[in-house]
Design a protein around this motif. Structure first.
Motif, mmCIF file in Angstrom:
data_model
loop_
_atom_site.group_PDB
_atom_site.id
_atom_site.type_symbol
_atom_site.label_atom_id
_atom_site.label_comp_id
_atom_site.label_asym_id
_atom_site.label_seq_id
_atom_site.Cartn_x
_atom_site.Cartn_y
_atom_site.Cartn_z
ATOM 1 N N PRO A 98 0.805 -1.228 0.000
ATOM 2 C CA PRO A 98 0.000 0.000 0.000
ATOM 3 C C PRO A 98 0.838 1.279 0.000
ATOM 4 C CG PRO A 98 -0.076 -1.049 2.158
ATOM 5 C CD PRO A 98 0.690 -1.966 1.245
ATOM 6 N N PHE A 99 2.143 1.162 0.234
ATOM 7 C CA PHE A 99 2.982 2.350 0.375
ATOM 8 C C PHE A 99 3.788 2.685 -0.872
ATOM 9 C CE2 PHE A 99 2.593 0.311 4.568
ATOM 10 C CZ PHE A 99 1.862 1.298 5.204
ATOM 11 N N ILE A 100 3.688 1.871 -1.910
ATOM 12 C CA ILE A 100 4.443 2.138 -3.134
ATOM 13 C C ILE A 100 3.591 3.032 -4.024
ATOM 14 C CG2 ILE A 100 5.587 1.149 -5.132
ATOM 15 C CD1 ILE A 100 5.957 -1.407 -3.546
ATOM 16 N N PRO A 101 4.091 4.229 -4.326
ATOM 17 C CA PRO A 101 3.278 5.159 -5.121
ATOM 18 C C PRO A 101 3.143 4.705 -6.576
ATOM 19 C CG PRO A 101 5.433 6.111 -4.641
ATOM 20 C CD PRO A 101 5.355 4.813 -3.902
ATOM 21 N N ASN A 102 2.058 5.125 -7.198
ATOM 22 C CA ASN A 102 1.824 4.801 -8.610
ATOM 23 C C ASN A 102 2.934 5.341 -9.499
ATOM 24 O OD1 ASN A 102 -0.523 3.371 -8.176
ATOM 25 N ND2 ASN A 102 -1.794 5.211 -8.274
ATOM 26 N N GLU A 103 3.550 6.455 -9.114
ATOM 27 C CA GLU A 103 4.653 7.022 -9.887
ATOM 28 C C GLU A 103 5.816 6.046 -9.991
ATOM 29 O OE1 GLU A 103 3.199 8.679 -7.351
ATOM 30 O OE2 GLU A 103 2.121 10.195 -8.487
ATOM 31 N N TYR A 104 5.948 5.177 -9.017
ATOM 32 C CA TYR A 104 7.007 4.171 -9.099
ATOM 33 C C TYR A 104 6.504 2.914 -9.804
ATOM 34 C CZ TYR A 104 10.838 1.082 -8.269
ATOM 35 O OH TYR A 104 11.877 0.212 -8.483
ATOM 36 N N LEU A 105 5.291 2.516 -9.569
ATOM 37 C CA LEU A 105 4.766 1.280 -10.158
ATOM 38 C C LEU A 105 4.646 1.354 -11.679
ATOM 39 C CD1 LEU A 105 2.020 0.375 -7.543
ATOM 40 C CD2 LEU A 105 4.241 -0.740 -7.872
ATOM 41 N N ASN A 106 4.332 2.522 -12.206
ATOM 42 C CA ASN A 106 4.185 2.702 -13.645
ATOM 43 C C ASN A 106 5.561 2.980 -14.263
ATOM 44 O OD1 ASN A 106 3.931 4.643 -16.042
ATOM 45 N ND2 ASN A 106 1.847 3.823 -15.852
ATOM 46 N N LYS A 112 10.272 8.952 -15.649
ATOM 47 C CA LYS A 112 10.129 10.414 -15.635
ATOM 48 C C LYS A 112 10.464 11.013 -14.265
ATOM 49 C CE LYS A 112 6.548 13.898 -16.171
ATOM 50 N NZ LYS A 112 5.107 14.091 -16.330
ATOM 51 N N ASN A 113 10.051 10.346 -13.191
ATOM 52 C CA ASN A 113 10.117 10.940 -11.852
ATOM 53 C C ASN A 113 11.308 10.531 -10.988
ATOM 54 O OD1 ASN A 113 7.642 12.502 -11.967
ATOM 55 N ND2 ASN A 113 6.588 10.541 -12.011
ATOM 56 N N TYR A 114 12.051 9.523 -11.417
ATOM 57 C CA TYR A 114 13.183 9.033 -10.616
ATOM 58 C C TYR A 114 14.435 8.997 -11.484
ATOM 59 C CZ TYR A 114 9.539 7.263 -7.464
ATOM 60 O OH TYR A 114 8.466 7.149 -6.622
ATOM 61 N N SER A 115 15.544 9.455 -10.939
ATOM 62 C CA SER A 115 16.815 9.372 -11.671
ATOM 63 C C SER A 115 17.281 7.916 -11.701
ATOM 64 C CB SER A 115 17.875 10.236 -10.989
ATOM 65 O OG SER A 115 18.265 9.658 -9.743
ATOM 66 N N LEU A 116 18.232 7.616 -12.578
ATOM 67 C CA LEU A 116 18.787 6.262 -12.612
ATOM 68 C C LEU A 116 19.374 5.895 -11.251
ATOM 69 C CD1 LEU A 116 20.564 6.213 -16.106
ATOM 70 C CD2 LEU A 116 18.370 5.181 -15.497
ATOM 71 N N GLY A 117 20.048 6.837 -10.618
ATOM 72 C CA GLY A 117 20.630 6.579 -9.301
ATOM 73 C C GLY A 117 19.581 6.277 -8.243
ATOM 74 N N GLN A 118 18.476 7.016 -8.266
ATOM 75 C CA GLN A 118 17.401 6.748 -7.311
ATOM 76 C C GLN A 118 16.782 5.381 -7.571
ATOM 77 O OE1 GLN A 118 15.291 10.362 -8.288
ATOM 78 N NE2 GLN A 118 15.690 11.223 -6.247
ATOM 79 N N ARG A 119 16.577 5.061 -8.834
ATOM 80 C CA ARG A 119 16.019 3.753 -9.177
ATOM 81 C C ARG A 119 16.975 2.635 -8.770
ATOM 82 N NH1 ARG A 119 14.773 4.366 -15.232
ATOM 83 N NH2 ARG A 119 14.230 2.162 -15.036
ATOM 84 N N ALA A 120 18.267 2.859 -8.956
ATOM 85 C CA ALA A 120 19.261 1.860 -8.532
ATOM 86 C C ALA A 120 19.223 1.686 -7.012
ATOM 87 C CB ALA A 120 20.658 2.259 -8.996
ATOM 88 N N ASN A 121 19.048 2.779 -6.282
ATOM 89 C CA ASN A 121 18.931 2.687 -4.818
ATOM 90 C C ASN A 121 17.727 1.853 -4.412
ATOM 91 O OD1 ASN A 121 20.031 5.864 -3.312
ATOM 92 N ND2 ASN A 121 21.137 4.443 -4.591
ATOM 93 N N ILE A 122 16.601 2.099 -5.047
ATOM 94 C CA ILE A 122 15.385 1.348 -4.721
ATOM 95 C C ILE A 122 15.577 -0.126 -5.048
ATOM 96 C CG2 ILE A 122 12.938 1.047 -5.314
ATOM 97 C CD1 ILE A 122 12.921 4.191 -5.729
ATOM 98 N N PRO A 175 11.044 8.440 2.004
ATOM 99 C CA PRO A 175 11.134 9.603 1.106
ATOM 100 C C PRO A 175 11.673 9.252 -0.287
ATOM 101 C CG PRO A 175 12.016 10.134 3.281
ATOM 102 C CD PRO A 175 11.734 8.660 3.272
ATOM 103 N N LEU A 176 12.573 8.267 -0.363
ATOM 104 C CA LEU A 176 13.118 7.861 -1.651
ATOM 105 C C LEU A 176 12.032 7.255 -2.538
ATOM 106 C CD1 LEU A 176 15.599 7.347 -3.519
ATOM 107 C CD2 LEU A 176 15.855 5.148 -2.346
ATOM 108 N N ILE A 177 11.285 6.298 -2.027
ATOM 109 C CA ILE A 177 10.264 5.616 -2.837
ATOM 110 C C ILE A 177 9.112 6.563 -3.185
ATOM 111 C CG2 ILE A 177 8.899 4.630 -0.938
ATOM 112 C CD1 ILE A 177 9.716 2.713 -4.128
ATOM 113 N N ARG A 178 8.865 7.552 -2.321
ATOM 114 C CA ARG A 178 7.795 8.517 -2.606
ATOM 115 C C ARG A 178 8.261 9.633 -3.538
ATOM 116 N NH1 ARG A 178 7.082 7.684 3.016
ATOM 117 N NH2 ARG A 178 8.065 9.696 3.464
ATOM 118 N N GLY A 179 9.529 9.617 -3.943
ATOM 119 C CA GLY A 179 10.052 10.623 -4.863
ATOM 120 C C GLY A 179 10.262 11.980 -4.233
#
Length: 198
Positions: A98-106, A112-122, A175-179
């Motif tokens: 329930p805590f994963i935002p749609n901006e990450y799921l799509n 669009k909303n996460y840098s490669l580095g942020q995505r690598a962190n996740i 905060p990372l997963i929520r962008g």
């Protein structure tokens, strides 16, 4: 530089960027003890086998070519997307659905909303939780061979609890997963820049 020296330099960058101790690295990689990792880094006496290189690459969401010094950019859109589709989203959905935002799921929104580095962190957080859980419950050989069967309801509950615990252990994951962050929590690209300028 030879391949071994490149690997040592870049593996050390990963260790330092993610602020990992030898015991934590050992639990993440499962197949080796502190002495093996020490031999890779300090003594340069041994070198990870192909399976271990893939595990390291998947864990940190970096390309093997970068890890071995063949290219300069650690992240690759195709590798990140593959890891996200095959592992990250499913692994994070177990403890955090329930805590994963749609901006990450799509996928389009994620790009669009996460840098490669942020995505690598996740991806790292998901893979680290997975590897630590698996190596708490199974041997490296069992994981490598796919012999990881949760035989009882207690095994399933233990697996779920370990995944939850390992994801919850990561500072600033929410905060990372929520962008909400402007940069990655573990900024490998910044570490690379600093090493080049040193």
């Amino acid at each position: 530089m030879i391949v071994r020296d490149n690997f040592v330099e870049r593996f050390t960058m990963l260790k330092d960027t993610y602020d990992l101790t030898y015991p934590v690295l050992t639990s993440l990689l499962g197949a080796c003890g502190k002495s093996t990792i020490n031999e890779w880094i300090r003594a340069k006496k041994s070198f990870p086998n192909e399976s271990m290189l893939v595990y390291i690459s998947d864990l940190f969401a970096v390309s093997i070519d970068w890890l071995l010094g063949r290219i300069d950019e650690p992240y690759n859109e195709m590798i990140l997307t593959t890891l996200e589709v095959q592992h990250t989203v499913d692994l994070l959905s177990m403890p955090l659905s329930p805590f994963i935002p749609n901006e990450y799921l799509n996928i389009k929104q994620r790009r669009k909303n996460y840098s490669l580095g942020q995505r690598a962190n996740i991806s790292y957080i998901a893979m680290a939780a997975y590897f630590r859980t698996m190596f708490d419950m199974f041997t490296f050989k069992q994981v490598e061979n796919g012999d990881i069967y949760l035989k009882t309801q207690d095994d399933i509950i233990r697996c779920q609890n370990l995944l939850n615990m390992y994801v919850a252990d990561v500072k600033d994951f929410g905060p990372l997963i929520r962008g909400e962050l402007d940069k990655p929590v573990f900024d490998l690209e910044d570490t690379i820049r600093k090493n080049k300028n040193a």
